[in-house]
Structures are given as C-alpha cells and as structure tokens.
Design a protein around this motif. Structure first.
Motif, mmCIF file in Angstrom:
data_model
loop_
_atom_site.group_PDB
_atom_site.id
_atom_site.type_symbol
_atom_site.label_atom_id
_atom_site.label_comp_id
_atom_site.label_asym_id
_atom_site.label_seq_id
_atom_site.Cartn_x
_atom_site.Cartn_y
_atom_site.Cartn_z
ATOM 1 N N ASP A 2 29.767 9.243 25.876
ATOM 2 C CA ASP A 2 30.148 10.612 25.530
ATOM 3 C C ASP A 2 31.456 10.587 24.742
ATOM 4 O O ASP A 2 32.384 9.857 25.077
ATOM 5 N N GLY A 3 31.524 11.400 23.712
ATOM 6 C CA GLY A 3 32.732 11.451 22.905
ATOM 7 C C GLY A 3 32.768 10.404 21.821
ATOM 8 O O GLY A 3 33.785 10.217 21.161
ATOM 9 N N GLY A 4 31.649 9.679 21.642
ATOM 10 C CA GLY A 4 31.578 8.696 20.568
ATOM 11 C C GLY A 4 32.289 7.397 20.856
ATOM 12 O O GLY A 4 32.527 6.597 19.942
ATOM 13 N N ILE A 5 32.642 7.158 22.118
ATOM 14 C CA ILE A 5 33.308 5.908 22.482
ATOM 15 C C ILE A 5 32.286 4.769 22.513
ATOM 16 O O ILE A 5 31.220 4.900 23.109
ATOM 17 N N ILE A 6 32.604 3.657 21.869
ATOM 18 C CA ILE A 6 31.708 2.500 21.804
ATOM 19 C C ILE A 6 32.158 1.463 22.839
ATOM 20 O O ILE A 6 33.320 1.079 22.879
ATOM 21 N N GLU A 7 31.219 1.035 23.661
ATOM 22 C CA GLU A 7 31.521 0.035 24.682
ATOM 23 C C GLU A 7 30.529 -1.116 24.617
ATOM 24 O O GLU A 7 29.480 -1.022 23.966
ATOM 25 N N GLU A 8 30.864 -2.191 25.336
ATOM 26 C CA GLU A 8 29.956 -3.331 25.441
ATOM 27 C C GLU A 8 28.983 -3.053 26.580
ATOM 28 O O GLU A 8 29.349 -3.084 27.752
ATOM 29 N N GLY A 9 27.741 -2.745 26.230
ATOM 30 C CA GLY A 9 26.739 -2.438 27.241
ATOM 31 C C GLY A 9 26.088 -3.705 27.770
ATOM 32 O O GLY A 9 25.661 -4.575 26.994
ATOM 33 N N LEU A 10 25.985 -3.808 29.087
ATOM 34 C CA LEU A 10 25.433 -5.015 29.709
ATOM 35 C C LEU A 10 23.910 -5.047 29.579
ATOM 36 O O LEU A 10 23.220 -4.104 29.975
ATOM 37 N N VAL A 11 23.397 -6.146 29.040
ATOM 38 C CA VAL A 11 21.947 -6.343 28.905
ATOM 39 C C VAL A 11 21.431 -7.279 29.987
ATOM 40 O O VAL A 11 20.447 -6.989 30.669
ATOM 41 N N GLY A 12 22.082 -8.427 30.165
ATOM 42 C CA GLY A 12 21.634 -9.392 31.175
ATOM 43 C C GLY A 12 22.352 -10.711 30.996
ATOM 44 O O GLY A 12 23.459 -10.769 30.464
ATOM 45 N N LYS A 13 21.686 -11.785 31.418
ATOM 46 C CA LYS A 13 22.295 -13.109 31.303
ATOM 47 C C LYS A 13 21.218 -14.139 30.967
ATOM 48 O O LYS A 13 20.020 -13.929 31.205
ATOM 49 N N VAL A 14 21.668 -15.268 30.407
ATOM 50 C CA VAL A 14 20.755 -16.352 30.036
ATOM 51 C C VAL A 14 20.398 -17.156 31.284
ATOM 52 O O VAL A 14 21.270 -17.542 32.069
ATOM 53 N N ILE A 15 19.105 -17.417 31.477
ATOM 54 C CA ILE A 15 18.673 -18.200 32.644
ATOM 55 C C ILE A 15 18.042 -19.541 32.245
ATOM 56 O O ILE A 15 17.900 -20.426 33.092
ATOM 57 N N GLU A 16 17.649 -19.687 30.989
ATOM 58 C CA GLU A 16 17.135 -20.958 30.494
ATOM 59 C C GLU A 16 17.626 -21.164 29.067
ATOM 60 O O GLU A 16 17.724 -20.205 28.298
ATOM 61 N N VAL A 17 17.933 -22.444 28.735
ATOM 62 C CA VAL A 17 18.453 -22.724 27.398
ATOM 63 C C VAL A 17 17.719 -23.907 26.772
ATOM 64 O O VAL A 17 17.580 -24.967 27.394
ATOM 65 N N GLY A 18 17.236 -23.730 25.557
ATOM 66 C CA GLY A 18 16.696 -24.828 24.761
ATOM 67 C C GLY A 18 17.639 -25.113 23.620
ATOM 68 O O GLY A 18 18.731 -24.545 23.534
ATOM 69 N N ASP A 19 17.244 -26.017 22.747
ATOM 70 C CA ASP A 19 18.134 -26.352 21.622
ATOM 71 C C ASP A 19 18.360 -25.146 20.708
ATOM 72 O O ASP A 19 19.480 -24.913 20.260
ATOM 73 N N ASN A 20 17.292 -24.424 20.417
ATOM 74 C CA ASN A 20 17.423 -23.285 19.484
ATOM 75 C C ASN A 20 16.811 -22.007 20.047
ATOM 76 O O ASN A 20 16.403 -21.131 19.297
ATOM 77 N N TRP A 21 16.718 -21.888 21.337
ATOM 78 C CA TRP A 21 16.214 -20.679 21.987
ATOM 79 C C TRP A 21 16.825 -20.557 23.382
ATOM 80 O O TRP A 21 17.294 -21.539 23.950
ATOM 81 N N SER A 22 16.762 -19.354 23.907
ATOM 82 C CA SER A 22 17.241 -19.107 25.284
ATOM 83 C C SER A 22 16.430 -17.975 25.885
ATOM 84 O O SER A 22 15.978 -17.072 25.174
ATOM 85 N N LYS A 23 16.264 -18.044 27.200
ATOM 86 C CA LYS A 23 15.541 -16.986 27.904
ATOM 87 C C LYS A 23 16.539 -16.119 28.652
ATOM 88 O O LYS A 23 17.457 -16.625 29.313
ATOM 89 N N VAL A 24 16.332 -14.811 28.557
ATOM 90 C CA VAL A 24 17.282 -13.846 29.118
ATOM 91 C C VAL A 24 16.637 -13.048 30.243
ATOM 92 O O VAL A 24 15.495 -12.572 30.108
#
Length: 280
Positions: free
Chosen positions: A154-176
């Motif tokens: 509200d009021g046009g304030i921009i914040e960092e919205g939480l989406v999630g976290k990485v649970i698996e990592v490959g060389d060029n991909w990750s699962k969230v």
C-alpha cells in the motif's frame, strides 16, 4: 495515242477525287442513297465488332483486377499478421512494465546481491508451489538460497517479497520449494505488534499459521515479515498480510489465514539472494 491515254487517266483520277471531295464535304446537307445503303450494311458489323471488342477489353481488365485484388489481399493479410504480432509485443511490454519497474526499484534499494532466474519447469497443478529455475551451482546458487520477488505494498512501497528457498541444486538448475507448499514452514512476526508465530503452506495453496501468544492483539490486514527464527529465512522479508483471525474460546492458540504478497499462479522470473552488497 499513249500521250492521250495518260491525259485521260489523269482526268479520270481528278474527276474521282472531285467526287470524293464532294461526297465528304462538311457543307453537304444530305447523304446520298449509296452512303445510306453502305451504312445500313456496315453498321451491324461495326456494332458486333465494337461489342466483342468491349467484352474482350472488359474481360482482360477484370482478370487484371482479380490478380491485383489477390495481391492486395495477400499484402493486407501479411500486414494484419504483422500488426497483430506488434500488438502482442506491445501488450506484453505494457503488462510487464509495472513489475519490471518494481523489480528495478527493489534492486536499487536492497542491500542484497541477486541473480535473476527464469522458471523453466514446475510441478503439476495451478500453483507454482515447487518449480525449477535456470540457475545452479555454477551461478553461485546453493541449497538453502532464498528466492524473492519485488512486491508493491500500500502506498507504492516496494519490498522484497518472499517466494521460497532452494532445496536441490544442479550445475545449471535449481529446484525451489515455495512458502505455500504444504512442506514449508516460515517463522514470522507481525510488523505492527512484533508478535511472532509459524506459518505453513497447504495443498490448496493457502497459508495458515498460529501466534506464539494467544492473547496477541492482531487484526485482519496486519502485515507479516520473516522473523529470522531458525535461520531458515533472512529476517525482514515481506510475506503477506493477515486475511482472517481465528480464535475460539477453548483454543490455546490464535490461528490466522494469510494472503501471500506473491501471486503464486503467475510467476516467470524470480531472484536468488547470493549475498549482501557491502557498499549498501
């Protein structure tokens, strides 16, 4: 004899010419019977030849016009397709303009360093509760890396919205794993009262949780951020707002339903936090 014959020929030609001049003279008032007869005989043929000539000419013009119309039709079809494609691109730019602006503001004001990542896969269902991004270990992503996206309050304030976290990592991909997944738990605090609690995702894509203090003075609309408890998520990331408070007389805890700040049905790009910008 030859001399007289030549003079006779000349005289005859002269007479014929005089007659022709006389017949074709503009000053004549009436045509002769021979002319009238000749006209009657010739006119039907002239009419026939004229009609046939007009039909042939008109047919040639029609065929020519058909080819021109066909070319024009093809040109117009190509122009319509080009305009539709251009219109689609413009609509895409316009529809993305708002959140691109928000992301630019977030990147400018945040103290964190990010990697912009595109979502390249997701689990079945309407919700982006688990998805795969196109960045991995080679890009600096680690298991546990936090995923965010810019959100406008509200009021046009921009914040960092939480989406999630990485649970698996490959060389060029990750699962969230996102915060709306039923396997997710997020510790939070209410910005207005600083009361804390735990949120869970659900199979329906909703978030619910409880307050540590059953007597906490919270109301619908209160905003929640991560508390940092348990060190799973960084403190201060925006989660969403309370849309319902549930408290029965015999309940020992106060429960809440939460509306996430992220639209988990429309995700395309997200940001992976990779560190802190020291100059911030």
């Amino acid at each position: 004899m030859k001399k007289y014959r030549s003079r006779m020929i000349v005289a005859l030609v002269a007479i014929i010419l005089i007659i022709i001049i006389g017949l074709t003279s503009k000053d004549r008032q009436n045509m002769t019977s021979i002319e009238n007869l000749t006209g009657k005989i010739v006119t039907p043929f002239q009419k026939l030849f004229y009609t046939v000539d007009q039909k042939i000419t008109n047919t040639i013009k029609s065929v020519t016009n058909i080819f021109k119309l066909k070319e024009e039709n093809e040109r117009m079809k190509a122009e319509i397709l080009r305009l539709k494609e251009e219109n689609r691109k413009m609509e895409d730019i316009i529809s993305r303009a708002e959140y691109l602006k928000n992301e630019a503001i977030m990147l400018q004001k945040s103290k964190y360093a990010f990697i912009r990542s595109k979502i390249i896969g997701k689990d079945p269902g309407n919700w982006f509760d688990r998805f795969i991004i196109d960045k991995g270990r080679k890009d600096g992503v680690q298991e546990g890396s936090i995923i965010i996206k810019a959100v406008e309050l509200d009021g046009g304030i921009i914040e960092e919205g939480l989406v999630g976290k990485v649970i698996e990592v490959g060389d060029n991909w990750s699962k969230v794993l996102t915060i709306i997944d039923e396997g997710s738990k997020v510790s939070f605090k209410v910005i207005r009262t600083q009361d804390g609690g735990i949120l869970n995702g659900s199979i329906s894509g909703e978030m619910s949780g409880y307050l540590f203090d059953s007597n906490s003075d919270i109301v619908e609309g209160d905003k929640l951020i991560t508390s940092g408890l348990g060190e799973v998520f960084i403190e201060g990331l925006y989660i969403g707002k309370i849309k319902k408070v549930i408290k029965k007389e015999d309940d020992l805890v106060k429960r809440i339903l939460v509306e996430p700040s992220i639209n988990f049905k429309k995700l395309d790009y997200v940001y992976v936090i990779t560190g802190v910008n020291e100059y911030k």
